[in-house]
Design an enzyme around this catalytic site. Structure first.
Site, PDB file in Angstrom:
ATOM      1  N   CYS A   1       0.710  -1.064   0.119  1.00 36.39           N
ATOM      2  CA  CYS A   1       0.045  -0.037   0.020  1.00 36.39           C
ATOM      3  C   CYS A   1       0.765   1.212  -0.098  1.00 36.39           C
ATOM      4  CB  CYS A   1      -0.893  -0.038   1.182  1.00 36.39           C
ATOM      5  SG  CYS A   1      -1.894   1.630   1.456  1.00 36.39           S
TER       6      CYS A   1
ATOM      7  N   CYS B   1      -5.158   5.671  -4.731  1.00 42.36           N
ATOM      8  CA  CYS B   1      -4.274   4.434  -4.639  1.00 42.36           C
ATOM      9  C   CYS B   1      -2.838   4.526  -4.757  1.00 42.36           C
ATOM     10  CB  CYS B   1      -4.881   3.430  -5.394  1.00 42.36           C
ATOM     11  SG  CYS B   1      -3.930   1.709  -5.442  1.00 42.36           S
TER      12      CYS B   1
END
Ligand SMILES: N[C@@H](CCC[C@H](N)C(=O)O)C(=O)O
Length: 321
Positions: free
Chosen positions: A73, A226
Site C-alpha cells: 500500500c 491508490c
C-alpha cells in the site's frame, strides 16, 4: 488503553495500529475483524498494522476494508514511514512489507503543516503468475493490449508492484462514465480472469508528465487515491506513451489530492518512487480488550489540526477534475 491513529495519503484513509505498544498482539483473524469494523463504522479504507522487524525499522501489514490482506500500500506506507520516523527519530530508513524491505525518506513539507514522505514501490513484475491472471485473459504479459473479454477498444497494461494492477488510459468521457466501476466490480468478484481480484485504474493525460488517476481497489472499492495504483500507472504509461517519461518527476492528481512519481530502471528491473503527504487526522484511544474483540466502542477520538492544513494545500492545486 491503546492508541490508534487515523491517517491518510491523498485522502486514502486508514487506522494505524502499532502492535508493539500492545500487551498482546492481535491475531491475523482479530486484525481482519478490526479492519472490517473500522471500515463499517469509520469509513476508512483499511487497517495498517505496525510490528517489529529483524531487518528494518518496522514492519507494515495492510488489511483491506473487507478483511483481505494486501501485498503493498503506497499511501499507507508513507504514513507508516512518518510514524516510525517520529517514533525512532530517523529520516531515511527501510520498512519491511509483505515481499520486500522498502526504502522510505522524509521530504520537505508539501505546504505548512503538510508533512511528506517518499517511498519505494517494488518489486515490479509483468509476469502473469505475479498478478495473477489466467490464460483465459492472456497467455503472455499484458502491455498496452486490447482485451476483448473486458472491453472492445481500451488498451490495458497489467503489472504487479507487487499488488496487482490493471491500467488503461482513457478519455475524459470514459473517466466520467460508469465503466471503471463496472470493470472494478466484475474483476473483484468471482471471475475467470483475475482469481485474486485486481486494482483497476483509469488515467487521463492532462499535460506531458501530468496525469489524473482514479482507482477501483481490490478489497475496498473506489478510493480517493491508490498509491501503488498511481505508481503502477506511471510505470505502465512510461513504457507505452511518449508523454510520460521515465527518470523524471510525474505529477499524478487524484480525487484526494496529488502525488509525484518517478520511474527507475536498472539491471535488476523497475522500481518507482512515490512522494506525497503523510497526514495524521486524529488520535484514538480504546480499551485493548475491545480491540481484540474487534469492537469499536467507547473510543475517544481527538482530531489534529493537520486535516485543515491538508485541505488548504489541496485548495491550491490546479485541479481539473
Ligand atoms: N490504497 C493502497 C493499496 C491498498 C491495497 C489494495 N487494496 C490491494 O489489495 O492490492 C495504495 O495506496 O497503494
Amino acid at each position: 488503553m491503546s492508541d490508534l491513529y487515523r491517517v491518510h495519503g491523498s485522502e486514502n484513509q486508514f487506522y494505524l495500529l502499532d502492535q508493539t505498544q500492545l500487551q498482546a498482539a492481535l491475531t491475523p483473524e482479530e486484525q481482519q475483524q478490526l479492519a472490517i469494523e473500522l471500515a463499517q463504522r469509520e469509513h476508512v479504507d483499511g487497517l495498517l498494522v505496525v510490528d517489529e522487524s529483524d531487518s528494518a525499522l518496522g514492519k507494515m501489514t495492510v488489511v483491506n476494508a473487507d478483511g483481505s490482506l494486501a501485498k503493498m500500500c503506497g499511501n499507507g506506507l508513507r504514513t507508516v514511514a512518518r510514524y516510525l520516523s517520529e517514533q525512532q527519530h530517523q529520516r531515511d530508513f527501510a520498512v519491511t512489507t509483505a515481499l520486500k524491505d522498502l526504502s522510505v525518506a522524509q521530504q520537505p513539507d508539501l505546504a505548512p503543516g503538510v508533512p511528506a514522505f517518499a517511498v519505494e514501490i517494488a518489486p515490479v513484475s509483468f509476469d502473469p503468475t505475479a498478478l495473477p491472471f489466467t490464460p483465459a485473459l492472456s497467455e503472455t504479459p499484458i502491455i498496452d493490449q486490447v482485451l476483448p473479454a473486458l472491453h472492445p477498444s481500451l488498451h490495458f497494461t497489467a503489472v504487479a508492484v507487487p499488488n496487482p494492477h490493471l491500467i488503461a488510459q482513457v478519455t475524459r468521457e470514459q473517466m466520467a462514465s460508469p465503466l471503471l466501476q463496472t470493470l472494478g466490480e466484475q474483476l473483484n468478484t468471482s471471475n475467470p480472469y483475475f482469481p485474486e481480484g485486481v486494482n483497476v485504474s483509469f488515467a487521463v493525460q492532462l499535460a506531458p508528465n501530468e496525469l489524473f488517476v482514479r482507482t477501483y481497489e481490490r478489497g475496498v472499492g473506489f478510493t480517493n487515491a491508490c498509491g501503488t495504483g498511481m505508481a503502477a500507472t506511471t510505470l505502465a504509461l512510461s513504457q507505452t506513451k511518449a508523454d510520460v517519461a521515465m527518470n523524471q518527476l510525474v505529477s499524478v492528481y487524484n480525487p484526494g489530492g496529488m502525488v509525484k512519481t518517478w520511474v527507475h530502471h536498472d539491471d535488476t528491473g523497475f522500481w518507482i518512487d512515490l512522494i506525497g503527504n503523510a497526514t495524521v487526522m486524529a488520535h484514538a484511544t480504546i480499551d485493548e480488550d475491545a480491540l481484540h474483540r474487534g469492537q469499536w466502542r467507547d473510543v475517544t477520538i481527538e482530531a489534529t489540526p493537520e486535516q485543515a492544513a491538508y485541505e488548504q494545500f489541496v485548495a491550491t492545486l490546479p485541479r481539473e477534475f
